[in-house]
Design a protein around this motif. Structure first.
Motif, short mmCIF file in Angstrom:
data_model
loop_
_atom_site.label_atom_id
_atom_site.label_comp_id
_atom_site.label_asym_id
_atom_site.label_seq_id
_atom_site.Cartn_x
_atom_site.Cartn_y
_atom_site.Cartn_z
N GLU A 110 0.80 -1.52 0.11
CA GLU A 110 0.02 -0.13 -0.18
C GLU A 110 0.95 1.34 -0.18
N LEU A 111 1.99 1.12 0.81
CA LEU A 111 2.92 2.09 0.93
C LEU A 111 3.72 2.47 -0.35
N VAL A 112 4.05 1.69 -1.23
CA VAL A 112 4.33 1.94 -2.78
C VAL A 112 3.70 2.41 -3.71
N GLU A 113 2.01 2.08 -3.59
CA GLU A 113 0.97 2.49 -3.93
C GLU A 113 0.96 3.81 -3.95
N TYR A 114 1.18 4.41 -2.69
CA TYR A 114 0.39 5.12 -2.50
C TYR A 114 1.26 6.49 -2.62
N LEU A 115 2.84 6.05 -2.17
CA LEU A 115 4.06 6.82 -2.26
C LEU A 115 4.08 7.24 -4.28
N SER A 116 4.17 5.96 -4.58
CA SER A 116 4.46 6.29 -5.91
C SER A 116 3.24 6.73 -6.68
N ALA A 117 2.22 6.89 -6.62
CA ALA A 117 0.89 7.85 -6.86
C ALA A 117 1.79 9.21 -7.12
N HIS A 118 2.27 9.55 -6.20
CA HIS A 118 2.35 11.15 -5.72
C HIS A 118 3.50 11.70 -6.55
N LEU A 119 4.89 10.57 -6.35
CA LEU A 119 5.96 11.31 -6.56
C LEU A 119 6.59 10.18 -7.32
N THR A 120 7.95 9.84 -8.06
CA THR A 120 8.78 9.27 -8.93
C THR A 120 9.42 7.98 -7.55
N LEU A 121 9.68 7.73 -7.40
CA LEU A 121 10.33 6.35 -6.46
C LEU A 121 11.44 6.42 -7.12
N GLU A 122 13.45 6.93 -6.43
CA GLU A 122 14.27 6.02 -7.36
C GLU A 122 15.57 4.98 -7.00
N PRO A 123 15.68 4.20 -7.31
CA PRO A 123 16.21 3.53 -6.68
C PRO A 123 17.22 3.53 -5.28
N GLY A 124 17.25 2.86 -4.56
CA GLY A 124 18.62 3.16 -3.36
C GLY A 124 17.20 3.99 -2.31
N ASP A 125 16.46 4.91 -2.90
CA ASP A 125 15.49 5.40 -2.22
C ASP A 125 14.81 4.53 -0.84
N ILE A 126 15.25 5.26 0.37
CA ILE A 126 15.08 4.74 1.46
C ILE A 126 13.20 5.22 2.22
N ILE A 127 12.52 4.39 2.32
CA ILE A 127 11.28 3.94 2.86
C ILE A 127 10.79 4.18 4.55
N SER A 128 11.03 4.61 5.19
CA SER A 128 11.08 3.78 6.56
C SER A 128 9.60 3.97 6.92
N THR A 129 8.82 3.08 7.76
CA THR A 129 7.49 2.17 7.66
C THR A 129 6.44 2.94 9.00
N GLY A 130 7.41 3.40 10.05
CA GLY A 130 7.14 4.49 11.18
C GLY A 130 7.64 3.37 12.04
N THR A 131 7.07 3.82 13.54
CA THR A 131 7.52 2.87 14.42
C THR A 131 6.36 2.80 15.65
N PRO A 132 6.80 2.11 16.65
CA PRO A 132 5.72 1.23 17.17
C PRO A 132 5.69 2.57 18.73
#
Ligand code: MG
Length: 319
Positions: free
Chosen positions: A251-273
């Motif tokens: 879902e995060l890849v879909e959501y983010l890539s709908a807004h902007l272009t993700l490039e190789p090496g980009d780091i996506i951190s998924t939130g903290t508990p």
């Protein structure tokens, strides 16, 4: 017996960034091995490629690494490539184009900060200049009176992604690593109160410890079932499982890539508990994620002496 997981890291040797390969409890100079391997002939790699070069050329999957490792073992090159001296770890990707982070992606953490549970992903950026590697010190800026740790699972983008549907998202994930999303909580709160962005509170130098390495995606079939724990001076402060993430990686890849272009090496951190708490000079903070490893960083005042960092060439010492 199952084959050992091969992990990729970045390190500095003789002043130069290089790619490393972790096999079981051993560390090897991957950049050197690649110079010897005929398998790279058509890839137009530079003489000593970095981890980002490898990801950009699609040289990252488990099978590619295993083929390289078999060559290293068969050709008796592995011993020459073994790193003997203490290793100076760098962030696995030293210069990503972007670091994007999810806010409030665990319900219990949203509640502990007094925020509501979001109905769609909340994402923000950290400056790439905030990156540091395993064992490098987190510096507490004089501008903040409260700096918190945030243990997070991160994934690294493997190829350019724009408008990617969730069902195809895994094709765009190179692998997994660990991020400590260090946050100047007092500044973040002041900015939220004034409806300002979170950027400055997340982006001080040293506020993005990352590593020690990237585990290829194929090695972790389900990243949403991993225990995640953060310790300060050995005391457990955060303990959860990535199954509790509200928005999952596809879902995060879909959501983010709908807004902007993700490039190789980009780091996506998924939130903290839940379980955030302040850091103080002299602390040592460790984030451990099952099947990935332990990211450890000492904490120091902005310009004070650092706690004794222990560069380790042996992953068992890394936990
Ligand atoms: Mg965070």
């Amino acid at each position: 017996m199952a084959e050992e997981t091969l992990k990729i890291f970045s390190f500095r040797r003789a002043g130069k960034e290089r790619a490393g390969l972790c096999v079981g409890s051993q560390l090897f100079d991957l950049s050197w091995l690649l110079c010897e391997w005929p398998g790279t002939e058509d890839l137009e790699l530079p003489d000593f490629p970095t981890v980002l070069h490898l990801i950009e050329r699609g040289c990252f999957g488990r099978e590619w690494l295993r083929e390289l490792w078999r060559f290293a073992c068969d050709g008796s090159l592995a011993e020459s490539a073994r790193l003997q001296e203490p290793v100076e770890f760098l962030p696995p990707i030293t210069r990503p184009q972007k670091i994007l982070c999810l806010g409030r992606n665990y319900a219990a953490h949203a509640q502990e900060t007094g925020a509501t549970v979001p109905e769609e992903p909340i994402f923000f950026a950290k400056a790439p200049s905030s990156l540091i590697g395993h064992e490098q010190p987190i510096r507490l800026p004089a501008l903040s009176k409260r700096v918190d740790h945030e243990a997070e699972l991160a994934f690294v983008i493997g190829k350019r992604a724009k408008g990617v549907p969730a069902e195809k998202a895994w094709d765009y994930v190179a692998g997994y690593t660990i991020v400590n999303d260090v946050t100047a909580r007092d500044l973040q709160k002041a900015d939220i109160d004034k409806a300002r962005p979170w950027f400055r509170s997340k982006s001080f130098d040293t506020f993005c410890p990352c590593g020690p390495w990237i585990v290829p995606r194929e090695e972790i079939p389900n990243p949403h079932s991993l225990n995640i724990e953060l310790r300060v001076n050995g005391e457990v402060r955060q303990k959860a499982n990535t199954a509790d993430m509200i928005f999952k990686i596809p879902e995060l890849v879909e959501y983010l890539s709908a807004h902007l272009t993700l490039e190789p090496g980009d780091i996506i951190s998924t939130g903290t508990p839940e379980g955030i708490s302040p850091l103080r000079p002299g602390d040592v903070v460790e984030v451990e994620i099952e099947r990935i490893g332990v990211l450890r960083n000492p904490v120091a005042a902005e310009s004070g002496p650092t706690a004794e960092a222990q560069p380790a060439s042996h992953p068992k010492e890394l936990g």
